[in-house]
Design a protein around this motif. Structure first.
Motif, PDB file in Angstrom:
ATOM      1  N   PRO A 113       0.833  -1.210   0.000  1.00  0.00           N
ATOM      2  CA  PRO A 113       0.000   0.000   0.000  1.00  0.00           C
ATOM      3  C   PRO A 113       0.865   1.256   0.000  1.00  0.00           C
ATOM      4  CG  PRO A 113       0.053  -0.994   2.168  1.00  0.00           C
ATOM      5  CD  PRO A 113       0.776  -1.930   1.254  1.00  0.00           C
ATOM      6  N   PRO A 114       0.318   2.352  -0.506  1.00  0.00           N
ATOM      7  CA  PRO A 114       1.039   3.625  -0.418  1.00  0.00           C
ATOM      8  C   PRO A 114       1.315   3.959   1.052  1.00  0.00           C
ATOM      9  CG  PRO A 114      -0.842   3.818  -1.891  1.00  0.00           C
ATOM     10  CD  PRO A 114      -0.958   2.487  -1.219  1.00  0.00           C
ATOM     11  N   PRO A 115       2.411   4.623   1.330  1.00  0.00           N
ATOM     12  CA  PRO A 115       2.789   4.884   2.730  1.00  0.00           C
ATOM     13  C   PRO A 115       1.759   5.696   3.511  1.00  0.00           C
ATOM     14  CG  PRO A 115       4.269   6.017   1.208  1.00  0.00           C
ATOM     15  CD  PRO A 115       3.393   5.129   0.385  1.00  0.00           C
ATOM     16  N   TYR A 116       0.982   6.533   2.827  1.00  0.00           N
ATOM     17  CA  TYR A 116      -0.007   7.343   3.548  1.00  0.00           C
ATOM     18  C   TYR A 116      -1.246   6.535   3.927  1.00  0.00           C
ATOM     19  CZ  TYR A 116      -1.245   8.020  -1.378  1.00  0.00           C
ATOM     20  OH  TYR A 116      -1.514   7.829  -2.710  1.00  0.00           O
ATOM     21  N   PHE A 117      -1.316   5.260   3.542  1.00  0.00           N
ATOM     22  CA  PHE A 117      -2.383   4.365   3.991  1.00  0.00           C
ATOM     23  C   PHE A 117      -2.018   3.711   5.320  1.00  0.00           C
ATOM     24  CE2 PHE A 117      -4.335   3.001  -0.374  1.00  0.00           C
ATOM     25  CZ  PHE A 117      -4.562   4.315  -0.698  1.00  0.00           C
ATOM     26  N   ILE A 118      -0.776   3.824   5.736  1.00  0.00           N
ATOM     27  CA  ILE A 118      -0.251   3.115   6.905  1.00  0.00           C
ATOM     28  C   ILE A 118      -0.340   3.987   8.151  1.00  0.00           C
ATOM     29  CG2 ILE A 118       1.784   1.962   7.876  1.00  0.00           C
ATOM     30  CD1 ILE A 118       0.659   0.570   5.393  1.00  0.00           C
ATOM     31  N   CYS A 119      -0.902   3.421   9.216  1.00  0.00           N
ATOM     32  CA  CYS A 119      -0.962   4.127  10.497  1.00  0.00           C
ATOM     33  C   CYS A 119       0.443   4.199  11.089  1.00  0.00           C
ATOM     34  CB  CYS A 119      -1.896   3.387  11.455  1.00  0.00           C
ATOM     35  SG  CYS A 119      -1.881   4.053  13.130  1.00  0.00           S
ATOM     36  N   PRO A 120       0.904   5.380  11.475  1.00  0.00           N
ATOM     37  CA  PRO A 120       2.238   5.495  12.054  1.00  0.00           C
ATOM     38  C   PRO A 120       2.390   4.772  13.394  1.00  0.00           C
ATOM     39  CG  PRO A 120       1.253   7.680  11.699  1.00  0.00           C
ATOM     40  CD  PRO A 120       0.246   6.664  11.315  1.00  0.00           C
ATOM     41  N   ILE A 121       1.303   4.495  14.067  1.00  0.00           N
ATOM     42  CA  ILE A 121       1.373   3.794  15.356  1.00  0.00           C
ATOM     43  C   ILE A 121       1.390   2.284  15.134  1.00  0.00           C
ATOM     44  CG2 ILE A 121       0.206   3.342  17.551  1.00  0.00           C
ATOM     45  CD1 ILE A 121      -0.962   6.189  17.356  1.00  0.00           C
ATOM     46  N   LEU A 122       0.430   1.778  14.377  1.00  0.00           N
ATOM     47  CA  LEU A 122       0.275   0.326  14.197  1.00  0.00           C
ATOM     48  C   LEU A 122       1.122  -0.241  13.068  1.00  0.00           C
ATOM     49  CD1 LEU A 122      -3.610   0.060  14.502  1.00  0.00           C
ATOM     50  CD2 LEU A 122      -1.902  -0.340  16.281  1.00  0.00           C
ATOM     51  N   GLN A 123       1.536   0.619  12.146  1.00  0.00           N
ATOM     52  CA  GLN A 123       2.259   0.192  10.956  1.00  0.00           C
ATOM     53  C   GLN A 123       1.438  -0.795  10.120  1.00  0.00           C
ATOM     54  OE1 GLN A 123       5.326   1.513   9.882  1.00  0.00           O
ATOM     55  NE2 GLN A 123       4.668   2.963  11.441  1.00  0.00           N
ATOM     56  N   GLU A 124       0.122  -0.554  10.052  1.00  0.00           N
ATOM     57  CA  GLU A 124      -0.814  -1.346   9.261  1.00  0.00           C
ATOM     58  C   GLU A 124      -1.702  -0.402   8.464  1.00  0.00           C
ATOM     59  OE1 GLU A 124      -3.059  -3.629  12.061  1.00  0.00           O
ATOM     60  OE2 GLU A 124      -1.351  -4.830  12.679  1.00  0.00           O
ATOM     61  N   VAL A 125      -2.324  -0.950   7.408  1.00  0.00           N
ATOM     62  CA  VAL A 125      -3.267  -0.152   6.621  1.00  0.00           C
ATOM     63  C   VAL A 125      -4.426   0.263   7.521  1.00  0.00           C
ATOM     64  CG1 VAL A 125      -4.881  -0.171   4.677  1.00  0.00           C
ATOM     65  CG2 VAL A 125      -2.645  -1.278   4.453  1.00  0.00           C
ATOM     66  N   MET A 126      -4.774   1.531   7.475  1.00  0.00           N
ATOM     67  CA  MET A 126      -5.839   2.055   8.329  1.00  0.00           C
ATOM     68  C   MET A 126      -7.214   1.644   7.804  1.00  0.00           C
ATOM     69  SD  MET A 126      -4.392   5.854   9.230  1.00  0.00           S
ATOM     70  CE  MET A 126      -3.673   6.229   7.629  1.00  0.00           C
ATOM     71  N   GLN A 127      -8.109   1.334   8.718  1.00  0.00           N
ATOM     72  CA  GLN A 127      -9.501   1.038   8.394  1.00  0.00           C
ATOM     73  C   GLN A 127     -10.400   2.223   8.727  1.00  0.00           C
ATOM     74  OE1 GLN A 127     -10.450  -1.934   6.921  1.00  0.00           O
ATOM     75  NE2 GLN A 127      -8.236  -2.243   6.821  1.00  0.00           N
ATOM     76  N   ASP A 128     -10.006   2.998   9.732  1.00  0.00           N
ATOM     77  CA  ASP A 128     -10.804   4.130  10.206  1.00  0.00           C
ATOM     78  C   ASP A 128      -9.867   5.318  10.471  1.00  0.00           C
ATOM     79  OD1 ASP A 128     -12.971   5.609  11.088  1.00  0.00           O
ATOM     80  OD2 ASP A 128     -12.983   4.701  13.088  1.00  0.00           O
TER      81      ASP A 128
END
Length: 91
Positions: A21-36
């Motif tokens: 995924p593009p880096p701006y889809f990744i949560c900086p805390i969880l390091q996973e694609v954001m759902q919300d």
């Protein structure tokens, strides 16, 4: 965001080399694609549950900058959420 990839994006997203995924889809805390995704007072976007957990642990600073947050309320990032959902449907 979609436009920033241009016509090349369809090729890239379908390529085996570009399944990340593009880096701006990744949560900086969880390091996973954001759902919300939600925007905090520091201007960064985080997974809502992750940032709420950060704040509930007593932090009043940005997880990214370590500067004090002026406000603790979160704003839904609906545009980013829509683009992430579209990307997830294609993958």
């Amino acid at each position: 965001m979609r436009d920033s990839c241009g016509a090349f994006s369809k090729f890239l997203f379908r390529s085996l080399d570009c399944q990340r995924p593009p880096p701006y889809f990744i949560c900086p805390i969880l390091q996973e694609v954001m759902q919300d995704p939600h925007i905090a007072a520091d201007g960064f976007t985080y997974e809502a549950e992750a940032l709420r957990g950060w704040l509930e642990c007593g932090h009043d600073t940005s997880p990214m900058t370590n500067l004090e947050l002026e406000r603790l309320e979160l704003i839904p990032n609906r545009a980013l959420r829509s683009v992430i959902q579209e990307w997830l449907q294609q993958h």
